[in-house]
Design a protein around this motif. Structure first.
Motif, PDB file in Angstrom:
ATOM      1  N   GLY A 193       0.817  -1.210   0.000  1.00 40.38           N
ATOM      2  CA  GLY A 193       0.000   0.000   0.000  1.00 40.38           C
ATOM      3  C   GLY A 193       0.852   1.263   0.000  1.00 40.38           C
ATOM      4  N   ASN A 194       1.930   1.274   0.788  1.00 37.76           N
ATOM      5  CA  ASN A 194       2.831   2.435   0.789  1.00 37.76           C
ATOM      6  C   ASN A 194       3.491   2.620  -0.572  1.00 37.76           C
ATOM      7  N   ARG A 195       3.880   1.513  -1.187  1.00 29.87           N
ATOM      8  CA  ARG A 195       4.582   1.582  -2.466  1.00 29.87           C
ATOM      9  C   ARG A 195       3.668   2.007  -3.618  1.00 29.87           C
ATOM     10  N   HIS A 196       2.406   1.558  -3.613  1.00 27.92           N
ATOM     11  CA  HIS A 196       1.558   1.739  -4.788  1.00 27.92           C
ATOM     12  C   HIS A 196       0.325   2.614  -4.584  1.00 27.92           C
ATOM     13  N   GLY A 223       2.955   9.906   0.172  1.00 25.51           N
ATOM     14  CA  GLY A 223       3.986   9.359   1.048  1.00 25.51           C
ATOM     15  C   GLY A 223       3.372   8.441   2.094  1.00 25.51           C
ATOM     16  N   ALA A 224       4.227   7.702   2.766  1.00 25.60           N
ATOM     17  CA  ALA A 224       3.773   6.714   3.749  1.00 25.60           C
ATOM     18  C   ALA A 224       3.193   7.400   4.984  1.00 25.60           C
ATOM     19  N   SER A 225       2.049   6.904   5.435  1.00 24.85           N
ATOM     20  CA  SER A 225       1.464   7.415   6.681  1.00 24.85           C
ATOM     21  C   SER A 225       1.796   6.507   7.861  1.00 24.85           C
ATOM     22  N   VAL A 226       2.139   5.264   7.584  1.00 25.64           N
ATOM     23  CA  VAL A 226       2.560   4.303   8.600  1.00 25.64           C
ATOM     24  C   VAL A 226       3.722   3.522   8.014  1.00 25.64           C
ATOM     25  N   GLU A 227       4.762   3.345   8.808  1.00 22.85           N
ATOM     26  CA  GLU A 227       5.929   2.602   8.335  1.00 22.85           C
ATOM     27  C   GLU A 227       6.348   1.580   9.381  1.00 22.85           C
TER      28      GLU A 227
END
Length: 161
Positions: free
Chosen positions: A100-103, A108-112
């Motif tokens: 989900g972060n990648r695509h 930008g990422a909200s959770v990592e």
């Protein structure tokens, strides 16, 4: 409209979807990994209707992914705790988060995910548990020992992925 059941299919993906394929189920499991255990916590986090949450929690308990435990006698109150089977779903959530972060996150990422000791970002991937080989390509889907005649016909000698 009645949802189709996949529980009778031999396909492990279909059987998995039967247990966790409804989006509320995956979000409940996500929140359980984040430490939520109580009905009110799940309801607040998800904004889900109480009757829907009740059904999804019951289904996850029946599927063996969550365990329902009494934490208060009067009035009776229960919490929902991940079982071993539920905890085994963690890599699926991690890879779904990374995908989900990648695509799906142009902002930008909200959770990592990060390494606890170093704070460095973690990029989950799927590897073969036996060899440690990264599984991005170069695997073959073949009928397993319990495959019925239909699956054996479908996969024959296997399908390269």
């Amino acid at each position: 409209m009645q949802r189709a059941s996949f529980g009778h299919m031999q396909c492990p993906i279909a059987r998995s979807l039967e247990r966790v394929g409804e989006w509320w189920s995956i979000l409940i499991l996500r929140d359980a990994f984040y430490g939520l255990t109580r009905f009110e916590q799940f309801q607040t986090s998800l904004g889900i209707a109480p009757n829907m949450l009740t059904r999804r929690l019951k289904a996850l308990v029946e599927a063996g992914l969550l365990e329902r435990r009494l934490y208060q006698q009067r009035p009776p109150r229960h919490e929902y705790v991940l079982t071993e089977k539920g905890r085994d779903f963690r890599p699926v959530l991690w890879t779904l988060l990374a995908w989900g972060n990648r695509h799906l996150a142009p902002e930008g990422a909200s959770v990592e995910l990060v390494e606890p000791e170093t704070g460095e970002l973690v990029d989950p991937v799927v590897v073969d548990r036996r060899t440690g080989r990264l599984l991005t390509e170069g695997v073959r889907v073949v009928p397993g020992p319990a495959a019925d005649a239909r699956l054996r016909r479908r996969f024959g000698d296997g399908i390269n992925l």
